[in-house]
Write a protein that holds these residues in place. Structure first.
Motif, mmCIF file in Angstrom:
data_model
loop_
_atom_site.group_PDB
_atom_site.id
_atom_site.type_symbol
_atom_site.label_atom_id
_atom_site.label_comp_id
_atom_site.label_asym_id
_atom_site.label_seq_id
_atom_site.Cartn_x
_atom_site.Cartn_y
_atom_site.Cartn_z
ATOM 1 N N HIS A 6 -65.820 -19.840 -7.932
ATOM 2 C CA HIS A 6 -65.872 -18.881 -9.040
ATOM 3 C C HIS A 6 -65.796 -17.436 -8.559
ATOM 4 C CE1 HIS A 6 -66.743 -21.968 -12.026
ATOM 5 N NE2 HIS A 6 -67.557 -22.509 -11.137
ATOM 6 N N GLY A 7 -65.971 -17.219 -7.244
ATOM 7 C CA GLY A 7 -66.057 -15.834 -6.749
ATOM 8 C C GLY A 7 -64.771 -15.267 -6.199
ATOM 9 N N VAL A 8 -63.988 -16.054 -5.432
ATOM 10 C CA VAL A 8 -62.802 -15.480 -4.769
ATOM 11 C C VAL A 8 -61.519 -16.302 -4.924
ATOM 12 C CG1 VAL A 8 -64.068 -14.162 -3.021
ATOM 13 C CG2 VAL A 8 -63.414 -16.534 -2.529
ATOM 14 N N ALA A 9 -61.605 -17.484 -5.530
ATOM 15 C CA ALA A 9 -60.400 -18.326 -5.643
ATOM 16 C C ALA A 9 -59.423 -17.709 -6.638
ATOM 17 C CB ALA A 9 -60.787 -19.723 -6.105
ATOM 18 N N ASP A 10 -58.178 -17.502 -6.208
ATOM 19 C CA ASP A 10 -57.148 -17.052 -7.148
ATOM 20 C C ASP A 10 -56.589 -18.240 -7.906
ATOM 21 O OD1 ASP A 10 -56.831 -14.144 -6.369
ATOM 22 O OD2 ASP A 10 -56.691 -15.163 -4.446
ATOM 23 N N LEU A 11 -56.459 -19.365 -7.209
ATOM 24 C CA LEU A 11 -55.903 -20.569 -7.808
ATOM 25 C C LEU A 11 -56.726 -21.742 -7.325
ATOM 26 C CD1 LEU A 11 -52.249 -19.566 -6.997
ATOM 27 C CD2 LEU A 11 -53.185 -19.695 -9.302
ATOM 28 N N ARG A 12 -56.991 -22.674 -8.230
ATOM 29 C CA ARG A 12 -57.886 -23.782 -7.890
ATOM 30 C C ARG A 12 -57.258 -25.080 -8.352
ATOM 31 N NH1 ARG A 12 -63.014 -20.922 -10.936
ATOM 32 N NH2 ARG A 12 -61.941 -21.717 -12.773
ATOM 33 N N GLY A 13 -57.567 -26.169 -7.677
ATOM 34 C CA GLY A 13 -57.004 -27.423 -8.144
ATOM 35 C C GLY A 13 -57.240 -28.575 -7.199
ATOM 36 N N ASP A 14 -56.585 -29.710 -7.525
ATOM 37 C CA ASP A 14 -56.639 -30.870 -6.635
ATOM 38 C C ASP A 14 -55.529 -30.738 -5.590
ATOM 39 O OD1 ASP A 14 -54.277 -31.665 -7.914
ATOM 40 O OD2 ASP A 14 -55.201 -33.303 -9.035
#
Ligand code: 13P
Ligand code: SF4
Length: 338
Positions: free
Chosen positions: A67-75
């Motif tokens: 929640h703090g530094v990820a620009d893109l998240r996923g599997d």
């Protein structure tokens, strides 16, 4: 039990809403941790801007990173697709080494960094390129489908890669009644239960998911009547038999957002529940806690240091990368499935 097949456009990876640094961890980590983390997040943001960098984060990252530094998240599949399309010059992979290698394979001209070189995977360690060459001698003309949780050298020996979200679709896409599926014996058995093709298995397993048992899940059903159980297909068959839904990490997240269960147990690495709970206040998460020691090597300080010192750069031999890329590209051409 459902395997929740859905179209790819319903599987959009989550993108961090750009909130001010001081609001990102509000209610997500204790205030005492925020005091330490917020200056680090500000440093990471500054360095990202200077380097034209993005942070790609797997769903198993801790909530401060997620929640703090990820620009893109996923599997794994989403991260591979995102890596292939980003405009950034630098990709920091907040995940394990095979994910960083996959990002480099699909993006050879970009700089790919992994914050900790020790972030491996028991599945990737379970098979070598020489093992595949032997399998090919034993089963000539049988195509080799390889889970992305493997080294670039292993991918280079494979016909096509897959992830947990598209493994069945990849196997079904092949014009052969027999398929060699490696290295995860449990994912392979799950695929075998979903297809008429004959699946030849390898003996690898995930050190995190193999620890779950069906008996443990039955205890949850007794202790929490009505609870929903959702599981990752790296779990053993007796666990998957108990589950109400089986899917990739993002498939599980989407399932909770769609179904809005009152109580759920996510049978996978424990940081997932922490991350999803933030966005699913209607659901109570009962949390068995099996941590992936490799994923947990990635820390906020490590991400900051990766960008500060431009370390640890992931290199893949160009000849191996080219062969591995054709296996990965073949997978990316197959539609995503949960
Ligand atoms: P997903 O592709 O489902 O995110 O799985 C990756 C992984 O390593 C699970 O242990
Ligand atoms: Fe590998 Fe298992 Fe960790 Fe996933 S959870 S990275 S499969 S060891």
């Amino acid at each position: 039990m459902s395997n929740g097949t859905q179209d790819e456009d319903l599987m959009t990876p989550t993108t961090l809403t750009i909130l001010p640094v001081e609001e990102r961890l509000d209610g997500i980590v204790p205030d005492v941790e925020r005091i330490v983390l917020e200056p680090l997040i500000a440093e990471v943001e500054q360095l990202k801007a200077e380097r034209n960098a993005v942070v790609l984060a797997h769903n198993y990252m801790t909530p401060d990173i997620f929640h703090g530094v990820a620009d893109l998240r996923g599997d794994s599949l989403q991260l591979a697709r995102l890596a292939a399309t980003t405009d950034a010059d630098v990709i920091v992979m907040a995940g394990v080494h095979f994910m960083a290698e996959t990002a480099k394979i699909v993006n050879p001209d970009k700089t790919v960094l992994i914050p900790d070189l020790r972030a491996g995977c028991s599945l990737a360690d379970s098979i070598t390129a020489a093992d595949i060459r032997l399998l090919r001698q034993r089963y000539p003309d049988v195509p080799v489908v390889t889970y992305v949780n493997t080294s670039a050298e292993v991918k280079a020996e494979s016909d096509v890669t897959c992830t947990s979200s598209n493994a069945v679709a990849v196997v079904e896409s092949l014009d052969s009644d027999r398929v060699i599926f490696l290295p995860d014996q449990y994912l392979g058995r799950w695929v075998a239960s979903q297809t008429d093709k004959e699946i030849i298995l390898w003996h690898g397993s995930c050190e995190v998911h193999e620890r779950f048992t069906g008996a443990e899940l039955r205890e949850y059903r007794t202790a929490y009547p009505g609870i929903q159980i959702i599981a990752h297909p790296e779990c053993p068959p007796d666990v998957l038999d108990e589950a109400d839904f089986v899917g990739s990490t993002s498939g599980m997240i989407d399932w909770v957002k769609d179904e809005l269960p009152r109580q759920v147990v996510m049978v996978t690495e424990c940081s997932m529940s922490d991350n999803v709970a933030v966005e699913s206040p209607q659901t109570e998460f009962i949390r068995p806690c099996n941590l992936c020691p490799h994923m947990k090597r990635i820390t906020m300080e490590g991400i900051r240091d990766a960008l500060l010192h431009m370390r640890h750069e992931v290199h893949v031999d160009p000849a191996i990368a080219e062969r591995a890329r054709s296996a990965v590209d073949r997978m990316l051409a197959v539609g995503a499935r949960r």
